[in-house]
Design an enzyme around this catalytic site. Structure first.
Site, short mmCIF file in Angstrom:
data_model
loop_
_atom_site.label_atom_id
_atom_site.label_comp_id
_atom_site.label_asym_id
_atom_site.label_seq_id
_atom_site.Cartn_x
_atom_site.Cartn_y
_atom_site.Cartn_z
N GLU A 229 -13.93 -1.91 66.05
CA GLU A 229 -13.49 -2.05 65.31
C GLU A 229 -12.16 -0.40 65.24
O GLU A 229 -12.49 0.07 66.26
CB GLU A 229 -13.99 -1.03 64.19
CG GLU A 229 -15.61 -2.03 63.69
CD GLU A 229 -15.08 -3.11 62.62
OE1 GLU A 229 -13.79 -2.86 61.67
OE2 GLU A 229 -15.89 -4.08 62.51
N CYS A 263 -9.01 5.35 59.41
CA CYS A 263 -8.97 4.47 59.82
C CYS A 263 -8.40 3.54 58.62
O CYS A 263 -7.37 3.10 58.93
CB CYS A 263 -9.73 3.45 61.16
SG CYS A 263 -11.25 3.53 59.53
P1 NAD Z 1 -10.46 6.43 71.28
O1 NAD Z 1 -9.87 5.20 71.84
O2 NAD Z 1 -9.61 7.66 72.25
O3 NAD Z 1 -12.08 6.68 72.04
C1 NAD Z 1 -12.83 6.03 71.36
C2 NAD Z 1 -14.38 6.67 71.98
O4 NAD Z 1 -14.03 5.35 72.72
C3 NAD Z 1 -14.54 7.71 72.44
O5 NAD Z 1 -15.78 7.91 72.39
C4 NAD Z 1 -14.44 7.86 74.00
O6 NAD Z 1 -15.03 8.35 75.02
C5 NAD Z 1 -13.80 6.57 74.55
N1 NAD Z 1 -13.54 5.99 75.54
C6 NAD Z 1 -12.63 6.57 76.24
N2 NAD Z 1 -12.23 5.38 77.29
C7 NAD Z 1 -13.14 4.82 76.76
C8 NAD Z 1 -13.30 3.67 77.84
N3 NAD Z 1 -12.27 2.79 79.49
N4 NAD Z 1 -13.98 2.76 77.82
C9 NAD Z 1 -14.92 2.88 77.03
N5 NAD Z 1 -14.94 3.79 76.52
C10 NAD Z 1 -14.51 4.59 76.10
O7 NAD Z 1 -10.13 6.72 69.70
P2 NAD Z 1 -9.89 7.97 68.59
O8 NAD Z 1 -9.21 9.33 69.19
O9 NAD Z 1 -11.39 9.05 69.38
O10 NAD Z 1 -10.39 7.92 67.85
C11 NAD Z 1 -9.20 7.44 66.91
C12 NAD Z 1 -9.00 5.93 66.85
O11 NAD Z 1 -10.25 5.09 65.49
C13 NAD Z 1 -8.53 5.76 65.70
O12 NAD Z 1 -7.35 4.63 66.38
C14 NAD Z 1 -8.58 4.87 64.73
O13 NAD Z 1 -7.66 4.13 63.55
C15 NAD Z 1 -9.97 4.23 64.63
N6 NAD Z 1 -11.07 4.18 64.27
C16 NAD Z 1 -11.00 2.98 64.04
C17 NAD Z 1 -12.32 2.50 62.53
C18 NAD Z 1 -12.38 1.62 61.99
O14 NAD Z 1 -13.85 1.11 61.46
N7 NAD Z 1 -11.44 0.56 62.14
C19 NAD Z 1 -12.82 3.75 61.93
C20 NAD Z 1 -12.60 5.17 63.03
C21 NAD Z 1 -11.84 4.82 63.49
#
Ligand code: NAD
Length: 469
Positions: A229, A263
């Site tokens: 997501e 999001c």
């Molecule tokens: P991010 O991708 O920076 O981090 C998300 C998670 O992934 C964190 O827990 C982080 O520690 C982890 N992570 C980082 N690198 C990783 C790797 N290589 N392998 C596995 N895990 C890893 O995102 P963010 O800044 O925390 O969140 C914001 C983003 O999330 C925005 O793009 C937003 O649109 C999206 N989002 C989507 C939804 C949805 O339902 N579609 C909901 C909320 C947020």
């Protein structure tokens, strides 16, 4: 020993919390422990699993204040932290009702009279959940609850940016003896996240497109299903027939709730030329009536920008838009107050698709508005994006709005309101284009995603098989 990670407080800007990610060895051991617990969890049956989740809910209620306070420290906002807790607790109830119905198994006759089909399911043993910072509690539990009811063990790694809520939640888990063997939360950043993907049987990831691609690649290497997501750039289309008061209120809420850090925020607004001026005037008036929740949590509706890196992106998008000719009607800057980053609801016009604010995810309370001359051009502008999460259409009649919604490449369309998927979890929806991958996290498929299908093909009469030679 893993290196500790400092956590910044979004209201003060100070690092006032520390997390210590588990070592790879410990994380692998934890995954093995949870897998061992899963077989008993599955044998318990769904009714007992519902009971365990209800006990968890009772434990959470006893430490609700601590949970809310941790979320407030994580995110700097109060009312949405309360809303997160309420929504999380009601999702336990919703799934407690739905889960047993979805998991009923059936016997079916087949096209061959002496063979009966017993269709059963087997849950994945260990589900990993990796979640972002914008709704820390909701997004770390939205997939976990149906997975637990399906009979899986679950390990959750919330974002390193908003991890304080883990402690009270884990206290509640540890007070329910059966749960602590099959459910845990771990602290850590992307390094822990990447290692988690290698150690689970299915991964649910919510976060950015860039990280989502890495998770998808790692999941493919491990040959496990990945449900992603990701980001969005949701459009709203306002037709000439729309009720302007309703449209401006709905779009304002959809754009600025949680300071736009959602999001499914409305990030682009397309308004019919004939009502453009009136629309802008009303939206600006309503935007200016909202206040920052500063200096007190309850001083206003708009909380701080949670991570500093998001403040940088919002500032960059605003600057790019203004340099390319955008006009700022209200808001328009990222301010530093009391050590935190803040941005007032910002209305922009004279925008176009050469600007980042119209094409990249801003994740802030920014409302860029473009006029359109025909419905076809509005649809084409709405679809001019790499994302396809959700959208909103405002018109006098539902039929008119739904007809336009059919042409928008997105999985959920709110009609005469915005962001309704955040409120209503029953409708199944896929994330289109680069907004995600895999079956819907809403509706019944949210639970069935965690089940592998297994068929027992039972010969019911002792006759010779007609196809045997
Ligand atoms: P991010 O991708 O920076 O981090 C998300 C998670 O992934 C964190 O827990 C982080 O520690 C982890 N992570 C980082 N690198 C990783 C790797 N290589 N392998 C596995 N895990 C890893 O995102 P963010 O800044 O925390 O969140 C914001 C983003 O999330 C925005 O793009 C937003 O649109 C999206 N989002 C989507 C939804 C949805 O339902 N579609 C909901 C909320 C947020």
């Amino acid at each position: 020993m893993s290196k500790s990670i400092e956590v910044r407080n979004p209201r003060t800007g100070e690092s006032d919390y520390v997390i210590i990610p588990p070592s790879q060895y410990f994380l692998a051991q934890e995954c093995n422990r949870l897998r061992r617990g899963q077989s008993l969890w599955l044998q318990l049956g769904v009714e007992k699993r519902v009971e365990a989740l209800q006990q968890w809910k009772q434990e959470i209620l006893t430490l609700r204040d601590k949970l809310v306070s941790a979320l407030v420290d994580d995110t700097g906002r109060l009312s949405i932290s309360n809303l997160e807790v309420d929504s999380f607790l009601s999702s336990i109830d919703r799934w407690s009702q739905l889960g047993p119905k979805i998991l009923q198994e059936t016997l079916k006759d087949t096209s061959i009279p002496f063979i009966q089909l017993q269709q059963t399911t087997v849950p994945y043993q260990l589900v990993g959940v990796i979640s972002p910072w914008n709704f820390p509690l909701l997004l770390s539990t939205i997939d976990a609850i149906p997975a637990l009811l399906a009979g899986c063990a679950v390990i959750i790694k919330p974002s390193e940016i908003a991890p304080r809520f883990i402690k009270p939640l884990m206290t509640a888990v540890n007070n329910v003896s059966i749960l602590k063997d099959i459910l845990t939360f771990v602290e850590g950043d992307g390094v822990t996240g990447a290692f988690l993907v290698e150690n689970v049987d299915l991964i649910c990831f919510t976060g950015s497109l860039g990280t989502g691609k890495k998770v998808a690649q790692a999941a493919a290497t491990s040959f496990i299903p990945a449900f992603l997501e990701l980001g969005g750039k949701d459009p709203a289309i306002v037709l000439p027939s729309a009720n302007l008061d309703l449209a401006t209120s709905g779009i304002l809420w959809g754009s600025v709730v949680n300071t736009g850090q959602s999001c499914l925020s409305i990030e682009r607004i397309y308004v019919a030329e004939s009502i453009f001026e009136q629309f802008v005037k009303q939206l600006v008036q309503k935007s200016q009536s909202l206040q920052l929740a500063y200096p007190d949590l309850e001083s206003g509706e708009i909380g701080p920008i949670i991570p500093s890196r998001q403040a940088v992106i919002i500032q960059e998008h605003l600057q790019d838009a203004v340099e390319k000719g955008a006009v700022v009607h209200c808001g328009g800057e990222v301010e530093k107050l009391g050590g935190g980053w803040w941005c007032r609801p910002t209305v922009l016009t004279e925008v176009n698709h050469t600007m980042k604010v119209m094409t990249e995810e801003t994740f802030g309370p920014i409302m860029p508005i473009m006029p359109f001359s025909s419905v076809e051009s509005a649809i084409s502008l709405a679809n001019d994006t790499i994302y396809g999460l959700s959208a909103a259409v405002f018109a006098e009649t539902q039929a008119e709005a739904i007809e336009i919604g059919r042409h928008i490449d997105a999985g959920a369309i709110s009609i005469n309101d915005a962001g309704l998927t955040a409120m209503m979890h029953e409708g199944e929806k896929n994330a289109f284009k680069l907004s995600g991958l895999g079956d819907s996290r809403m509706g019944p498929s949210s639970l069935t995603r965690f089940l592998r299908k297994k068929a027992f093909l039972v010969k019911t009469k002792s006759i010779h098989d007609p196809w045997w030679f």
